[in-house]
Design a protein around this motif. Sequence first.
Motif, short mmCIF file in Angstrom:
data_model
loop_
_atom_site.label_atom_id
_atom_site.label_comp_id
_atom_site.label_asym_id
_atom_site.label_seq_id
_atom_site.Cartn_x
_atom_site.Cartn_y
_atom_site.Cartn_z
N ARG A 1 0.85 -1.19 0.00
CA ARG A 1 0.00 0.00 0.00
C ARG A 1 0.89 1.24 0.00
O ARG A 1 1.82 1.36 0.79
CB ARG A 1 -0.90 -0.01 1.23
CG ARG A 1 -1.95 1.07 1.22
CD ARG A 1 -2.95 0.90 2.32
NE ARG A 1 -3.72 -0.32 2.20
CZ ARG A 1 -4.87 -0.43 1.52
NH1 ARG A 1 -5.34 0.61 0.89
NH2 ARG A 1 -5.51 -1.56 1.47
N CYS A 2 0.59 2.17 -0.88
CA CYS A 2 1.34 3.42 -0.99
C CYS A 2 1.11 4.25 0.27
O CYS A 2 -0.01 4.36 0.77
CB CYS A 2 0.90 4.19 -2.22
SG CYS A 2 1.72 5.79 -2.40
N ASN B 1 -0.40 -1.30 -4.86
CA ASN B 1 0.53 -1.43 -5.97
C ASN B 1 1.05 -2.85 -5.99
O ASN B 1 1.10 -3.52 -4.95
CB ASN B 1 1.70 -0.45 -5.81
CG ASN B 1 1.28 0.97 -6.06
OD1 ASN B 1 0.88 1.33 -7.15
ND2 ASN B 1 1.34 1.78 -5.01
N CYS C 1 5.13 4.51 -6.79
CA CYS C 1 3.70 4.28 -6.88
C CYS C 1 3.23 4.55 -8.31
O CYS C 1 3.59 5.56 -8.90
CB CYS C 1 2.95 5.18 -5.89
SG CYS C 1 1.16 5.00 -5.97
N ASN D 1 8.18 4.73 -2.55
CA ASN D 1 7.96 4.01 -1.30
C ASN D 1 9.13 3.08 -1.03
O ASN D 1 9.61 2.40 -1.92
CB ASN D 1 6.68 3.17 -1.39
CG ASN D 1 5.45 4.01 -1.52
OD1 ASN D 1 5.13 4.77 -0.64
ND2 ASN D 1 4.77 3.88 -2.65
#
Length: 112
Positions: A6-7, A14, A39, A46
């Motif tokens: 998860r971003c 993603n 992302c 990230n």
Amino acid sequence: MKLSYRCESCKKENYIKTKSNTRLELQMELSKDEVKEKCKNCGHTNTKHINRLHAEQNYYIILLGVLIAAVITILMWDFGFISTLTATIPIYFWMGEQKKASAFNSTMIRRK
């Protein structure tokens, strides 16, 4: 199998495609404990530890199993061989994907 994270910025999922079946293989492939990914939605970079990645089934491979079963069924139809064995082909692909994702998610590596 695809890995998801998860971003931190936009909170969207993603995905990362990999050939590694376990976290240890992924760590050896990357030669580090963290993954740096951009992302695909917002462009934020990230940095995620390998333990923060989650494996999911790749449904395209399961769809491939369905297509193979359909082709084999059509070929066997002319010979008069209609069996439940062709229905087990997609189940075999699905179980293989599920086993790989479960093996990846069940192991963790030691944080340094």
